[in-house]
Scaffold this active site. Sequence first.
Site, mmCIF file in Angstrom:
data_model
loop_
_atom_site.group_PDB
_atom_site.id
_atom_site.type_symbol
_atom_site.label_atom_id
_atom_site.label_comp_id
_atom_site.label_asym_id
_atom_site.label_seq_id
_atom_site.Cartn_x
_atom_site.Cartn_y
_atom_site.Cartn_z
ATOM 1 N N TYR A 1 14.848 31.066 7.449
ATOM 2 C CA TYR A 1 13.781 31.940 7.934
ATOM 3 C C TYR A 1 13.912 32.256 9.415
ATOM 4 C CZ TYR A 1 11.286 31.170 3.527
ATOM 5 O OH TYR A 1 10.922 31.139 2.201
ATOM 6 N N LYS B 1 0.841 -1.194 0.000
ATOM 7 C CA LYS B 1 0.000 0.000 0.000
ATOM 8 C C LYS B 1 0.880 1.251 0.000
ATOM 9 C CE LYS B 1 -0.308 0.181 5.057
ATOM 10 N NZ LYS B 1 -1.205 0.204 6.223
#
Length: 363
Positions: free
Chosen positions: A254, A33
């Site tokens: 940042y 999956k």
Amino acid sequence: MAEAVVDLDAVAHNTRLLAGLAAPRAETMAVVKADAFGHGVLPVARTVLAAGATWLGVTSIAEARRLRDAGITAPVLAWLYGTGDDFAWAVRHDVDLSVSTPQHLEAMAPGAAVHLKVDTGLTRNGVAWSDWPSLVARAADLERRGALMVRGIWSHLAAADDPGNPSVALQLERFSDALAIAAKAGLEPPLRHLANSAGIVDVPASHYDMVRAGLALYGVEPIEGVVAGLRRAMTLRARAVNVKRVPPGTGVSYLHQYVTDRDTTMVLVPAGYADGVPRQLSNRGAVAIGDRRCPIAGRVAMDQFVVDAGDLSVALGDEIVLFGPGDGAEPTVEEWAAWAGTNPHEILTGIGARVPRTYTSVR
């Protein structure tokens, strides 16, 4: 920019090891999956089937369709969907379907092969315990009338990765009771399955007729401190796209949440949270450049992050290993998960679609 290199030989090794732990009693389902936990479903599916897995497990009918469209004919079980999905397509293409509610049982297309899932204590998907007797009675009636075939009964362990957790014994007992209730209703299907990766390694009583190997296929040991001999299959790497020498007191990324305390070399890595590098690794994670482990400096951005390489000599184009097998200085996916406060599953499945997968194998 970034690249995920998948070692298919490692996947094959892990499949053989896990199938060997389950044999000769049980078959092995390889859970592929989520694009094989981010490793690439088609190359992985072909590899695990060649290495001894006999079933493939997926979440959705859409995932099963991808396998069938690629010409993979091995038995497939899908297990998570609403009641309005295309069950008729699954019947036409020999995809087995899980039943987890009475409503799903009634919605099955004629001729469906089903695995009845009972909730034995995970309290997630699966038929509620109070509904189990009536559901198996109804399933037995439908089978007698030729409306469907019950091929399996299954459940999922909540804490097999925690040795000694009392819930494991309770779930084993509840699963045994569920099988007895089903048998009383006339259902004794050929496939009973309960074991996940941790159950394969540490709970032999959970093996029954089939085991389901998930994370362990990709080389992550399912139980902390227990070494089964698995090999990590994915290496995430990139190449330096900017290198600069900066003085003390230089703010990085940042909000300048990282400020240098010395002359040092800053290396820009072209991968960010859009590629699956968690923002939680800001000022916390590390990568490897050559034989040196270097810290992530400042905030991880969408497409890039910065590494403090100290006095290491780094040039544009030099390889940076974000995580890998752990044979050298590189961190492992387990370390990345710990730094990010998550599990390896989320790291692996989070590697974004714009990161190309390449495959290696000596076979």
